[in-house]
Design a protein around this motif. Sequence first.
Motif, PDB file in Angstrom:
ATOM      1  N   TYR A 266       0.712  -1.433  -0.205  1.00 35.36           N
ATOM      2  CA  TYR A 266       0.063  -0.352   0.376  1.00 35.36           C
ATOM      3  C   TYR A 266       0.877   0.929  -0.039  1.00 35.36           C
ATOM      4  O   TYR A 266       0.365   2.598  -1.168  1.00 35.36           O
ATOM      5  N   TYR A 269       2.442   1.781  -3.775  1.00 34.92           N
ATOM      6  CA  TYR A 269       1.012   2.262  -4.473  1.00 34.92           C
ATOM      7  C   TYR A 269       1.327   3.754  -4.050  1.00 34.92           C
ATOM      8  O   TYR A 269       0.853   4.953  -4.441  1.00 34.92           O
ATOM      9  N   ARG A 273       1.919   6.801  -6.775  1.00 31.85           N
ATOM     10  CA  ARG A 273       0.708   7.641  -7.181  1.00 31.85           C
ATOM     11  C   ARG A 273       1.348   9.488  -6.684  1.00 31.85           C
ATOM     12  O   ARG A 273       1.211  10.056  -7.105  1.00 31.85           O
ATOM     13  N   VAL A 298      -1.551  -6.625  -8.999  1.00 32.00           N
ATOM     14  CA  VAL A 298      -2.581  -5.371 -10.014  1.00 32.00           C
ATOM     15  C   VAL A 298      -4.170  -5.771 -11.201  1.00 32.00           C
ATOM     16  O   VAL A 298      -4.803  -4.812 -11.522  1.00 32.00           O
TER      17      VAL A 298
END
Length: 316
Positions: A266, A269, A273, A298
């Motif tokens: 997490y 990610y 981002r 994914v």
Amino acid sequence: MSALPYVSIIMPLYNAASTVEAALQSVQSQTVEDWELIVWDDASTDQGLALLEVMDEPRLVLLAGKCNAGPGLARNGAMERARGQWITLIDADDCWDPRRLEILLNAAEGRDDTLIFDDIMTCHDGPDRRLVPWRRVHGEHAFGGSGKSARNVSLSAFIRSERLLIQPLFPARYVHTNGIWQSSRQFAEDAEFVFRLAAAGVQLRYVPEPLYFYRITPDSTTARASDVTLMRKCIQDVLEMADWPQETRIAFADKIHSLHRNEALYLLYRALRSRAPREALRLLLSTPGVLAILPRRVVLVLYYHIHRLIHGGAMR
């Protein structure tokens, strides 16, 4: 119908005016009619409680807290007033299959030391708040078993499952006699409660049918949880809660390791981002096990978004 209900259904209510009527209707549609529904309003600021107050339903019990205490304590307030032999839970934005109570009670086989739980169908929050089924949480092959018949589940197998999300039916004596209550945690309080029941001796039994419809919403407690370590911290606390058998302690250790890896994924990610490649690289180097689970995650995320877009579901 008997003077005392056979099943007490517990519903915490907080700002769910747009979904609570559908939740109530799914309870009223049960093939088992000997129940009471105890709703605890957790200091909502919308009209959810007012909608229920005008319902012509004698089995509906409405209670209200003076302040917002969180779902665990709201359930406690309702469970304290439960009169049934069995207790089960429903959230105000979810729904049930009409056969749910009947099937779970049959699976209990009259035993007062058994917690029964079914599979959960996760659903998109579709147009007009309509539930759009997406995928099952556990499936027919969960917990080391297979097939469609109800089966006993070892605590170790439950701990090692991918998700600890269940909505159980359990004997009320564990609350009223053993004093097993939910905690004030704002996240994972339901999982902790199951482990408290297990520590008190309850046996787990699984019905591999998706009879509970779980709504995925952007404003749910799960979606709003910003601290990705909350579930792991809960499991670490549970590990120290009781003198668990060695097999169970090993399962908890495996779960904690798995949750560490999920946290790293997490955070990876988030780093990607936020366009923070150095942080992403650091996470990959410090937790190389992330690469093993990345492809499947994914694919699952892509499948979720494609399915959501096709059916007009709200973004989580």
